[in-house]
Design an enzyme around this catalytic site. Structure first.
Site, PDB file in Angstrom:
ATOM      1  N   ASP A   1      -5.988   0.966   5.007  1.00  0.00           N
ATOM      2  CA  ASP A   1      -5.420   1.963   4.088  1.00  0.00           C
ATOM      3  C   ASP A   1      -3.887   1.524   3.898  1.00  0.00           C
ATOM      4  OD1 ASP A   1      -5.234   4.431   2.878  1.00  0.00           O
ATOM      5  OD2 ASP A   1      -4.778   5.696   4.531  1.00  0.00           O
TER       6      ASP A   1
ATOM      7  N   LYS B   1     -11.816  -1.861   6.809  1.00  0.00           N
ATOM      8  CA  LYS B   1     -11.334  -1.204   5.541  1.00  0.00           C
ATOM      9  C   LYS B   1     -10.103  -0.766   6.026  1.00  0.00           C
ATOM     10  CE  LYS B   1     -11.747   1.505   1.594  1.00  0.00           C
ATOM     11  NZ  LYS B   1     -10.413   1.955   1.343  1.00  0.00           N
TER      12      LYS B   1
ATOM     13  N   GLU C   1     -10.250   3.887   8.928  1.00  0.00           N
ATOM     14  CA  GLU C   1     -10.680   4.245   7.544  1.00  0.00           C
ATOM     15  C   GLU C   1     -12.016   4.176   7.120  1.00  0.00           C
ATOM     16  OE1 GLU C   1      -9.075   4.510   2.768  1.00  0.00           O
ATOM     17  OE2 GLU C   1      -8.497   2.966   4.164  1.00  0.00           O
TER      18      GLU C   1
END
Length: 326
Positions: free
Chosen positions: A32, A30, A177
């Site tokens: 950011d 994931k 993240e």
């Protein structure tokens, strides 16, 4: 070629799939950054659109050469624009200096040289005149990787099938993240927050609306010492806490200017919180905060400010609110 406008598919916050279903899911890091849909018309041009649909191509001039990466093949791709720190990790604060420069191409060009961005690509929705949104994720991913999109300012990071727990632990060990979990048989659902994509953050965060502020003291006299934040509960804005940490001096000054333009005499929270000397504002600013947990009353415990979410509208900020905040 005229390409279809495709709003990005959105993930639902959650946890790892059950171990028995692990092999049915793919796992990606994931990121950011700023979500973008990339339009390559096959004529050497590139158009970047934010999640809101706004064209933001001019803000990232170093990505213009991506327009010729596929030759005359037209495509619509899904990805994330990142600013990387010295360890190669996404740093949203670095990226903030690049966002919002659509109307300032000269400044965008200067910052592109000083703080270049990197585009990571993770899906393809349209290719060579054909829509791929009804294809399962596994086939779309294979099509994307076959394009070989690796360049000076863009890449196609790998995804793994299965081994979700190990993948999540790796993101934590490297200070990333979080993790994206994507069901292998899932179609691409434009603009939909789907349970076929699950996002796991390695910290508790929430999107909030700023509804007021408390004056600072000492060296912060005349500036906000804390902002009062809330989240939507149906048609009303519920107060969820006071946030007084997490800003740099520059961010606090920027926030001060924004709050002054939104001043109102009417408290936007229902019910009105006990906040003596509060200054109320129209709830138009969306922020992201980090917190440890929620109290039984739904208040955020130990909240700190992460960033101003200029990529979200006040209506979108309600997307991650739990049904039962306690």
């Amino acid at each position: 070629m005229t390409l279809p406008l495709i709003p990005p598919m959105l993930a639902t916050p959650g946890t790892l799939p059950p171990a028995a279903q692990d092999a049915r899911w793919a796992y990606e890091t994931k990121q950011d950054g700023q979500r973008v849909v990339v339009y390559l018309a096959g004529d050497g041009s590139v158009v970047l659109r934010a999640r809101s649909g706004e064209e933001i191509t001019a803000a990232y001039p170093e990505l213009r050469s991506l327009g010729g990466a596929l030759g005359r093949t037209a495509a619509v791709l899904d990805g994330e624009v990142l600013a990387l720190d010295e360890q190669g990790r996404a740093d949203f604060q670095l990226l903030q200096s690049r966002m919002g420069l659509v109307q300032a191409p000269a400044k965008a060009a200067r910052l592109a040289a000083a703080a270049p961005v990197h585009l990571v690509l993770f899906d393809v929705m349209h290719l060579a005149g054909r829509s791929l949104v009804r294809l399962p994720y596994l086939r779309r991913r294979a099509r994307l990787e076959a394009l070989g999109l690796e360049g000076p300012s863009w890449s196609t990071p790998g995804a793994i099938v299965g081994h979700g727990r190990e993948a999540l632990e790796a993101t934590r060990a490297h200070g990333l993240e979080g993790l994206m979990c994507k069901r292998l048989d899932s179609v691409y659902e434009p603009g939909v927050r789907s349970r076929a994509w699950i996002k796991i953050r390695n910290m508790l965060t929430a999107d909030v609306l700023v509804g007021g502020w408390l004056p600072g003291k000492g060296r912060l006299t005349g500036l906000p010492g804390a902002v009062l934040v809330g989240q939507r509960a149906g048609s009303v804005l519920r107060y969820v806490g006071s946030v007084g940490t997490g800003w740099s001096e520059a961010e606090r000054a920027e926030l001060t200017a924004l709050l002054r333009t939104l001043a109102t005499d009417v408290c936007p929270f229902d019910p009105v919180p006990a906040a003596p000397n509060a200054h109320w504002v129209l709830p138009r600013l969306v922020g992201e905060v980090r917190f440890s947990t929620r109290t039984r009353a739904g208040l955020l415990r130990q909240p700190s400010w992460l960033r101003l979410r200029t990529d979200l509208t006040p209506e979108e900020s309600a997307a991650d609110i739990p049904d039962n905040p306690a």
